[in-house]
Design an enzyme around this catalytic site. Structure first.
Site, PDB file in Angstrom:
ATOM      1  N   GLY A   1      45.425  63.120 128.382  1.00 39.47           N
ATOM      2  CA  GLY A   1      46.671  62.479 128.241  1.00 39.47           C
ATOM      3  C   GLY A   1      46.625  61.357 129.182  1.00 39.47           C
ATOM      4  O   GLY A   1      46.842  61.268 130.267  1.00 39.47           O
TER       5      GLY A   1
ATOM      6  N   GLY B   1      49.791  59.362 129.324  1.00 37.51           N
ATOM      7  CA  GLY B   1      51.035  59.387 129.743  1.00 37.51           C
ATOM      8  C   GLY B   1      51.546  59.107 131.222  1.00 37.51           C
ATOM      9  O   GLY B   1      50.615  58.943 132.028  1.00 37.51           O
ATOM     10  N   PHE B   2      52.842  59.325 131.345  1.00 36.80           N
ATOM     11  CA  PHE B   2      53.130  59.129 132.838  1.00 36.80           C
ATOM     12  C   PHE B   2      52.317  60.043 133.976  1.00 36.80           C
ATOM     13  O   PHE B   2      52.212  59.566 134.890  1.00 36.80           O
ATOM     14  CB  PHE B   2      54.500  59.359 132.835  1.00 36.80           C
ATOM     15  CG  PHE B   2      55.414  58.429 132.373  1.00 36.80           C
ATOM     16  CD1 PHE B   2      55.516  57.104 133.224  1.00 36.80           C
ATOM     17  CD2 PHE B   2      56.005  58.513 131.302  1.00 36.80           C
ATOM     18  CE1 PHE B   2      56.351  55.978 132.452  1.00 36.80           C
ATOM     19  CE2 PHE B   2      56.946  57.470 130.546  1.00 36.80           C
ATOM     20  CZ  PHE B   2      56.909  56.313 131.537  1.00 36.80           C
ATOM     21  N   GLY B   3      52.142  61.279 133.501  1.00 33.71           N
ATOM     22  CA  GLY B   3      51.709  62.243 134.199  1.00 33.71           C
ATOM     23  C   GLY B   3      49.996  62.108 134.517  1.00 33.71           C
ATOM     24  O   GLY B   3      49.618  62.232 135.319  1.00 33.71           O
TER      25      GLY B   3
ATOM     26  N   VAL C   1      41.477  65.566 122.103  1.00 30.03           N
ATOM     27  CA  VAL C   1      40.974  66.859 122.339  1.00 30.03           C
ATOM     28  C   VAL C   1      41.570  67.977 121.427  1.00 30.03           C
ATOM     29  O   VAL C   1      42.831  68.271 121.361  1.00 30.03           O
ATOM     30  CB  VAL C   1      41.526  67.285 123.855  1.00 30.03           C
ATOM     31  CG1 VAL C   1      40.908  68.646 124.221  1.00 30.03           C
ATOM     32  CG2 VAL C   1      41.001  66.402 124.809  1.00 30.03           C
TER      33      VAL C   1
ATOM     34  N   GLU D   1      70.762  56.029 123.381  1.00 28.14           N
ATOM     35  CA  GLU D   1      70.470  54.682 123.441  1.00 28.14           C
ATOM     36  C   GLU D   1      70.184  53.998 122.165  1.00 28.14           C
ATOM     37  O   GLU D   1      70.399  52.679 122.013  1.00 28.14           O
ATOM     38  CB  GLU D   1      69.116  54.756 124.316  1.00 28.14           C
ATOM     39  CG  GLU D   1      69.564  55.125 125.693  1.00 28.14           C
ATOM     40  CD  GLU D   1      68.240  55.465 126.543  1.00 28.14           C
ATOM     41  OE1 GLU D   1      68.278  55.490 127.750  1.00 28.14           O
ATOM     42  OE2 GLU D   1      67.076  55.405 126.061  1.00 28.14           O
TER      43      GLU D   1
ATOM     44  N   ASP E   1      55.509  67.190 130.003  1.00 27.62           N
ATOM     45  CA  ASP E   1      56.440  67.924 128.969  1.00 27.62           C
ATOM     46  C   ASP E   1      55.758  69.170 128.143  1.00 27.62           C
ATOM     47  O   ASP E   1      56.257  69.666 127.605  1.00 27.62           O
ATOM     48  CB  ASP E   1      56.454  66.780 127.725  1.00 27.62           C
ATOM     49  CG  ASP E   1      57.121  65.390 127.764  1.00 27.62           C
ATOM     50  OD1 ASP E   1      57.844  65.623 129.166  1.00 27.62           O
ATOM     51  OD2 ASP E   1      57.244  64.555 127.109  1.00 27.62           O
TER      52      ASP E   1
ATOM     53  N   ALA F   1      60.267  61.279 132.655  1.00 24.97           N
ATOM     54  CA  ALA F   1      59.291  60.475 133.251  1.00 24.97           C
ATOM     55  C   ALA F   1      59.030  60.770 134.726  1.00 24.97           C
ATOM     56  O   ALA F   1      58.050  61.204 135.070  1.00 24.97           O
ATOM     57  CB  ALA F   1      59.306  59.335 133.005  1.00 24.97           C
TER      58      ALA F   1
END
Length: 425
Positions: free
Chosen positions: A11, A13-15, A79, A171, A300, A316
């Site tokens: 992944g 993403g942020f993590g 994966v 938003e 997440d 995030a």
């Protein structure tokens, strides 16, 4: 090189990115696997969907982030399963990668609560493809409405339904209201501003559920002031190609955006561990799954409780802190040092509603309006990766603030059978 620990991160993403960045100067081999070649700043996807930003403003190639790091390898692939016993992940192209440590940060997908057929009519906002699809729906609807002389025939094209009043929904509704009421309408001669209708539909009794009540009420008030019709306590019964069916009404529109909830990546099913109702893996104090101290789940995809026993939100900052924590844990473990359990430091939450309108709760300090909006803007620019992206987003926002104009209003999907290789019309 072979004696180095093999760390596989799934992944981008942020993590995943935060873990890889914190580990890249260590004596480890790192393999980062993602099914897309870019890191995406998801909190600003709605601005791509509403033609405020370009895709390249909020995405950066993963290889570009780690281009100078010799111990970081990037793999483009999906994966599909995890072999816990043999410490190996399997990718959709039938290849596999062995690991000593595995960090799973596969993110989440939208949850249609068993109604997968709704997905084609109400896209969510998780990928650039989603955002561009929503953008084109909005732009095409404006073009269709402008061709019609009868206001009643135009009505459905000038109606927008956003389902889910969390931060993304709020938003998105606010951004559409700005388009409808102020920005793009000046370029369409056959449409009156007052013809547009924006609905924000929420099954619960508040917008921004989980925020302090006064900030929730302020957000609702700001949205209504912008012309958004907020429908609370209104669960969706059905979504069709031509609109949204509620308990006592039907909203006819082709412009439907889903922001009503997420569930964890289905990849976690291959871990054969306990999952919560959202598909997140229950992890232990070091973010590892039970009985496997070298397999970690973050972001997440992880069910982690806070000090009050409540699951940490899918935000995030949570993923960023967890990624950095695991980097420290692995460094200490490799040097034989003891590690402490993960503790999340809540630095606050915020959501923007529109131009100079936002709400923020920063460690008990609650504020709204222009100050909250400025803080939201600064923090989001800070978290973008790369000077180029930060500069471009800042420049676009300043241009938009001063001129009220949105710059990326392109319809790029050609109709079937059209002449796509000619510049002449």
């Amino acid at each position: 090189m072979k004696n180095r620990p093999e760390i596989v991160i799934v992944g981008g993403g942020f993590g995943g990115i935060s873990a890889a960045k914190a580990l890249r100067k260590t004596n480890c081999n790192i393999t980062l696997v993602d099914k897309r070649n870019h890191h995406l700043f998801q909190p600003l996807l709605y601005q791509v969907a509403t033609a405020a930003l370009s895709p390249g403003d909020i995405a950066v190639p993963i290889r570009a982030i780690f281009g100078d790091d010799k111990n970081v390898r990037t793999v483009l692939g999906e994966v599909v399963s995890i072999d816990k016993t043999n410490k190996r992940i399997h990718i959709s192209d039938d290849s596999s990668i062995d690991f000593d440590y595995l960090i799973l940060a596969p993110g989440a997908i939208y949850n249609y609560f068993g109604n997968e057929r709704w997905k084609s009519h109400a896209p969510g906002l998780k990928t650039l493809k989603n955002a561009l699809s929503v953008r084109e729906r909005i732009l095409i609807s404006l073009e269709e409405a402008d061709k019609l002389d009868d206001p009643q025939d135009r009505k459905k094209y000038l109606t927008y339904a956003v389902i889910g009043a969390g931060p993304t929904g709020v938003e998105m509704a606010g951004a559409i209201a700005e388009i409808a009421k102020r920005n793009m309408m000046r370029d369409f001669r056959n449409i009156e501003i007052e013809e547009t209708e924006i609905f924000l539909i929420e099954a619960a009794e508040n917008v921004l559920n989980g925020y302090p009540e006064d900030l929730s009420n302020k957000a609702k008030s700001d949205l209504e002031e912008m012309g958004v019709k907020v429908l609370l306590n209104n669960p969706v019964k059905s979504i069709r190609e031509d609109g949204v069916e509620l308990e006592n009404s039907f909203i006819e529109t082709p412009n439907i955006i889903w922001a009503a909830g997420v569930k964890a990546s289905p990849l976690l099913g291959s871990l054969d561990c306990n999952l919560d109702k959202m598909g997140r893996a229950f992890v232990e104090e070091y973010l590892n799954i039970p009985d496997h101290d070298s397999i970690f789940v973050i972001g997440d995809a992880a069910h982690v409780k806070d000090e009050d026993g409540q699951p940490l939100p899918a935000l995030a900052p949570v993923a960023l802190q967890q990624g950095k924590y695991l980097a420290k844990l692995i460094k200490k473990r490799e040097s034989g040092k003891k590690t402490s359990s993960f503790k999340y430091v809540d630095k606050g939450t915020m959501a923007t509603i529109g131009r100079a309108k936002a709400v923020a709760d920063i460690r008990g300090l609650k504020f709204s309006g222009f100050l909250a909006w400025m803080l939201w803007s600064v923090i989001h620019i800070f978290f973008l990766i790369g000077f180029r992206n930060r500069f471009r987003v800042f420049a676009e926002w300043m241009w938009h603030y001063l001129t009220f104009k949105r710059g990326v209003r392109l319809i790029t999907n050609e109709p079937d059978g059209s002449q796509t290789d000619s510049d002449d019309s």
